[in-house]
Every structure is written in structure tokens, then in C-alpha cells.
Design an enzyme around this catalytic site. Structure first.
Site, PDB file in Angstrom:
ATOM      1  N   ASN A  98       0.924  -1.265   0.068  1.00  0.00           N
ATOM      2  CA  ASN A  98      -0.044   0.014  -0.169  1.00  0.00           C
ATOM      3  C   ASN A  98       0.777   1.309   0.111  1.00  0.00           C
ATOM      4  OD1 ASN A  98      -1.494   2.277   1.038  1.00  0.00           O
ATOM      5  ND2 ASN A  98      -3.204   0.627   1.492  1.00  0.00           N
ATOM      6  N   ASP A 148      -0.147   4.494  -0.037  1.00  0.00           N
ATOM      7  CA  ASP A 148      -0.622   5.875   0.617  1.00  0.00           C
ATOM      8  C   ASP A 148       0.304   6.486   1.377  1.00  0.00           C
ATOM      9  OD1 ASP A 148      -2.949   4.587  -0.662  1.00  0.00           O
ATOM     10  OD2 ASP A 148      -4.082   4.206   1.175  1.00  0.00           O
ATOM     11  N   HIS A 149       1.196   5.884   2.056  1.00  0.00           N
ATOM     12  CA  HIS A 149       2.202   6.475   3.168  1.00  0.00           C
ATOM     13  C   HIS A 149       3.050   7.010   2.341  1.00  0.00           C
ATOM     14  CE1 HIS A 149      -0.604   4.172   6.032  1.00  0.00           C
ATOM     15  NE2 HIS A 149      -0.385   3.275   5.279  1.00  0.00           N
ATOM     16  N   HIS A 192      -5.288   3.896  -2.135  1.00  0.00           N
ATOM     17  CA  HIS A 192      -6.601   4.358  -1.779  1.00  0.00           C
ATOM     18  C   HIS A 192      -6.992   5.848  -2.454  1.00  0.00           C
ATOM     19  CE1 HIS A 192      -9.737   4.679   1.979  1.00  0.00           C
ATOM     20  NE2 HIS A 192     -10.298   4.973   0.395  1.00  0.00           N
ATOM     21  N   ARG A 252      -8.890   8.382  -2.045  1.00  0.00           N
ATOM     22  CA  ARG A 252     -10.001   8.821  -1.059  1.00  0.00           C
ATOM     23  C   ARG A 252     -10.832  10.017  -1.557  1.00  0.00           C
ATOM     24  NH1 ARG A 252      -9.204   6.990   4.548  1.00  0.00           N
ATOM     25  NH2 ARG A 252     -10.747   8.488   4.991  1.00  0.00           N
ATOM     26  N   ARG A 266      -6.607  13.101   0.370  1.00  0.00           N
ATOM     27  CA  ARG A 266      -5.518  13.451   1.159  1.00  0.00           C
ATOM     28  C   ARG A 266      -4.314  13.106   1.072  1.00  0.00           C
ATOM     29  NH1 ARG A 266      -7.214  10.232   6.549  1.00  0.00           N
ATOM     30  NH2 ARG A 266      -9.277  11.001   6.339  1.00  0.00           N
ATOM     31  N   HIS A 267      -3.982  11.806   0.385  1.00  0.00           N
ATOM     32  CA  HIS A 267      -2.608  11.402   0.213  1.00  0.00           C
ATOM     33  C   HIS A 267      -2.433  10.961  -1.642  1.00  0.00           C
ATOM     34  CE1 HIS A 267      -4.980   7.759   0.767  1.00  0.00           C
ATOM     35  NE2 HIS A 267      -4.666   7.634   2.308  1.00  0.00           N
ATOM     36  N   GLU A 309      -8.278   0.762  -3.752  1.00  0.00           N
ATOM     37  CA  GLU A 309      -9.192   0.787  -2.601  1.00  0.00           C
ATOM     38  C   GLU A 309     -10.129   2.130  -2.788  1.00  0.00           C
ATOM     39  OE1 GLU A 309      -7.182   1.102   1.094  1.00  0.00           O
ATOM     40  OE2 GLU A 309      -6.180  -0.622   0.935  1.00  0.00           O
ATOM     41  N   THR A 343      -8.981   3.750   7.496  1.00  0.00           N
ATOM     42  CA  THR A 343     -10.136   2.927   7.491  1.00  0.00           C
ATOM     43  C   THR A 343     -10.187   2.413   8.946  1.00  0.00           C
ATOM     44  OG1 THR A 343      -9.321   2.628   5.267  1.00  0.00           O
ATOM     45  CG2 THR A 343     -11.286   1.319   6.146  1.00  0.00           C
ATOM     46  N   GLU A 384     -11.583  -9.243   1.463  1.00  0.00           N
ATOM     47  CA  GLU A 384     -10.178  -9.039   2.351  1.00  0.00           C
ATOM     48  C   GLU A 384     -10.778  -8.777   3.661  1.00  0.00           C
ATOM     49  OE1 GLU A 384      -7.853  -5.736   0.998  1.00  0.00           O
ATOM     50  OE2 GLU A 384      -7.130  -5.421   3.089  1.00  0.00           O
ATOM     51  N   HIS A 395      -4.771  -4.831   7.100  1.00  0.00           N
ATOM     52  CA  HIS A 395      -4.846  -3.507   8.001  1.00  0.00           C
ATOM     53  C   HIS A 395      -4.004  -3.992   9.396  1.00  0.00           C
ATOM     54  CE1 HIS A 395      -6.394   0.111   9.775  1.00  0.00           C
ATOM     55  NE2 HIS A 395      -6.586   0.263   8.540  1.00  0.00           N
ATOM     56  N   GLY A 396      -3.110  -3.141   9.395  1.00  0.00           N
ATOM     57  CA  GLY A 396      -2.335  -3.225  10.915  1.00  0.00           C
ATOM     58  C   GLY A 396      -1.399  -4.338  10.645  1.00  0.00           C
ATOM     59  N   GLY A 401       0.795  -1.609   4.262  1.00  0.00           N
ATOM     60  CA  GLY A 401       1.368  -0.385   4.167  1.00  0.00           C
ATOM     61  C   GLY A 401       2.062   0.218   4.866  1.00  0.00           C
ATOM     62  N   HIS A 402       1.600   0.698   6.252  1.00  0.00           N
ATOM     63  CA  HIS A 402       2.380   1.323   7.062  1.00  0.00           C
ATOM     64  C   HIS A 402       3.625   0.799   7.544  1.00  0.00           C
ATOM     65  CE1 HIS A 402       3.200   3.431  10.889  1.00  0.00           C
ATOM     66  NE2 HIS A 402       2.733   4.458  10.220  1.00  0.00           N
TER      67      HIS A 402
HETATM   68  N1  PXP Z   1      -6.281  -2.993   3.294  1.00  0.00           N
HETATM   69  C1  PXP Z   1      -7.231  -1.928   3.522  1.00  0.00           C
HETATM   70  C2  PXP Z   1      -8.579  -2.222   2.839  1.00  0.00           C
HETATM   71  C3  PXP Z   1      -7.063  -0.775   3.887  1.00  0.00           C
HETATM   72  O1  PXP Z   1      -7.700   0.379   4.203  1.00  0.00           O
HETATM   73  C4  PXP Z   1      -5.506  -0.511   4.486  1.00  0.00           C
HETATM   74  C5  PXP Z   1      -5.182   0.867   4.756  1.00  0.00           C
HETATM   75  O2  PXP Z   1      -5.117   1.900   3.969  1.00  0.00           O
HETATM   76  C6  PXP Z   1      -4.696  -1.541   4.387  1.00  0.00           C
HETATM   77  C7  PXP Z   1      -5.044  -2.810   3.945  1.00  0.00           C
HETATM   78  C8  PXP Z   1      -3.016  -1.098   4.805  1.00  0.00           C
HETATM   79  O3  PXP Z   1      -3.101  -0.900   6.081  1.00  0.00           O
HETATM   80  P1  PXP Z   1      -1.734  -0.657   6.824  1.00  0.00           P
HETATM   81  O4  PXP Z   1      -1.307   0.629   6.188  1.00  0.00           O
HETATM   82  O5  PXP Z   1      -2.236  -0.495   8.421  1.00  0.00           O
HETATM   83  O6  PXP Z   1      -0.922  -1.884   6.556  1.00  0.00           O
END
Ligand code: PXP
Length: 244
Positions: free
Chosen positions: A7, A9-10, A43, A45, A49-50, A70, A101, A151, A190-191, A212-213
Site C-alpha cells: 500500500n 498511501d503512506h 486508496h 480517497r 488527502r494522499h 481501494e 479505515t 479482504e 490492516h495493521g 502499507g504502514h
Molecule cells: N487494506 C485496506 C482495505 C486498507 O484500508 C488499508 C489501509 O489503507 C490497508 C489494507 C493497509 O493497512 P496498513 O497501512 O495498516 O498496513
């Protein structure tokens, strides 16, 4: 063995902090591809924002692995997706004030909007994944509405520890079984990070993990290509071989 969707986005968040041109998610995606990513995830949005529209267009031109977009079910964003045609869309809930999210998409409560979005996106030949909490009624409706993949939201699992984390993993495993029984592909995200990813990666038939993060954070220390490679190894190389 799952493939890794990185991901981006970051990377865009850091660029937007100064409204400048660097770091560029397009260049970063090339490094993720070199590091072994199976997909690039962004993503778009509603508040931009990103990730910007320019990023989506350029990534569609330059990414030759899977491009996973996304997005919410907003008609404006659906129209953009139909024009640009990413390989896959993952429908997510979106609240303007949220930091990230916050939970899975409630397909039961948003049934009509989801039906409309899926109809338009599928007509454009786009593969559909729905980002859901591991709840039986949500998974059953996803199948009924024609989703290709689910997912599972791994946020609660990622935030919890010890016995609670084991309970969350059990919920994800039960949800994953349902997703497979309905004939949909199983994704997760996520996370997830370098410490908590393995039990999720080892779930039966896990097909795609979107992270991502933690990868972008690690890239500050070791570089993006290596950060991606380390995550790919973690989710694809069986424990027995890694410890040799
Ligand atoms: N999957 C979805 C649907 C998300 O919204 C996100 C966050 O943008 C991620 C995965 C990735 O999450 P993270 O940045 O916490 O790894």
C-alpha cells in the site's frame, strides 16, 4: 502462499505533507515491484488527502503487476475507476474525519450502494474485493452480490495481544473458511507488521495480503526494496526453511 500488495498511501502522505513532488509513489512502486510485490495498492480517497488522480493514472500506465484500487462506493470515484480500469477494486468504508479505515464495509446496511458500485465496476471488467469484518452475514451477502474476493479486516487482530489476539485469529480463520466455502478468494489486511503477519499469512488459502504502514516505516531505515523483500520472505517462506 499469499502475494503481497504494498500500500503506497503512506508514501503519498509524506509528499502531501509538503505539497511537493517527492517522495513519488510512482517511483516507489517500481522499487516495491523489484522487491517482489505482487500488487500495488492505493486508496483514492474522496478528500484526496494522499493519493491523487495523477498517481492513479500514472500507476495504471507503469505498474505491470496487479493494481488494486481501494475506494468507497461514491459515484464520483466509481466513475473514475471505470475510466482508469485498475485490475482490482477493493471497496472500503470511508469517513472524512478518520485517520485510517476504521472497520470493514457494512454491506448489509449499504446494500444498494454496493450493488450499484459492483455492477458498474464488473461491467468494466474489474475484479471486485470487499473489505469486511469476519462476520458471517457480511460474508454471505458479499457472495450473493457477486464479489470475487473478500479482504478480511485484520485491524483488531493487529492491535490485540496474547489471548485476545488468539481469539481474533480464530475469528479470522472461521471467517476465512466461510469466504472459501462461498468460492471467493481470501485476502487480508490492516495493521499487519513484521511481528504479527505470519499467523495470518499461514491461514489456509490466503491469497493476498495488503500491507502499507509497517513496510513504508521500515523503508526509512533499510530502503523500500529491502523492506518489501523482507515482508515477501516472511509471508512466503515456510518457518522450517527460514530457520535453517
Ligand atoms: N487494506 C485496506 C482495505 C486498507 O484500508 C488499508 C489501509 O489503507 C490497508 C489494507 C493497509 O493497512 P496498513 O497501512 O495498516 O498496513
Amino acid at each position: 502462499m499469499p502475494e503481497l500488495g504494498v500500500n503506497m498511501d503512506h508514501v503519498a502522505t509524506l509528499r502531501q505533507a509538503r505539497r511537493t513532488y517527492e517522495p513519488d509513489p510512482i517511483r516507489a512502486s517500481l522499487l516495491a515491484e523489484l522487491g517482489g510485490a505482487g500488487a500495488i495498492t492505493i486508496h483514492l480517497r474522496e478528500d484526496r488527502r494522499h493519493i491523487q488522480d495523477r498517481d492513479l493514472h500514472l500507476l495504471r500506465e507503469t505498474v505491470h503487476i496487479k493494481l488494486n484500487l481501494e475506494m468507497s462506493c461514491s459515484p464520483e470515484i466509481v466513475a473514475i475507476a471505470v475510466r482508469v480500469r485498475p485490475d482490482q477494486v477493493t471497496l472500503v468504508p470511508e469517513r472524512p474525519q478518520e485517520v485510517t479505515t476504521e472497520g470493514g464495509l457494512d454491506v448489509v446496511a449499504n446494500r444498494e450502494a454496493v450493488i450499484r458500485a459492483i455492477g458498474e465496476l464488473k461491467a468494466a471488467g474489474i475484479h471486485i474485493s470487499l473489505f469486511l469484518d469476519a462476520l458471517p452475514e457480511q460474508i454471505a451477502l458479499a457472495a450473493e452480490l457477486g464479489a470475487d474476493a473478500v479482504e478480511l479486516h485484520t485491524g483488531q487482530y493487529s492491535r490485540s495481544r496474547d489471548a485476545t489476539q488468539r481469539d481474533e485469529l480464530a475469528r479470522l480463520i472461521a471467517g476465512g473458511r466461510r469466504v472459501r466455502e462461498f468460492g471467493m478468494a481470501l485476502h487480508g489486511g490492516h495493521g499487519l507488521n513484521y511481528r504479527n503477519v505470519r499467523p495470518v499469512a499461514e491461514m489456509e488459502d490466503m491469497h493476498e495480503l495488503n500491507i502499507g504502514h509497517s513496510i513504508v516505516a521500515r523503508s526509512v531505515y533499510v530502503g523500500l526494496e529491502r523492506a518489501v523483500r523482507e515482508m515477501v520472505d516472511l509471508i512466503t517462506i515456510p518457518s522450517a526453511r527460514r530457520s535453517q
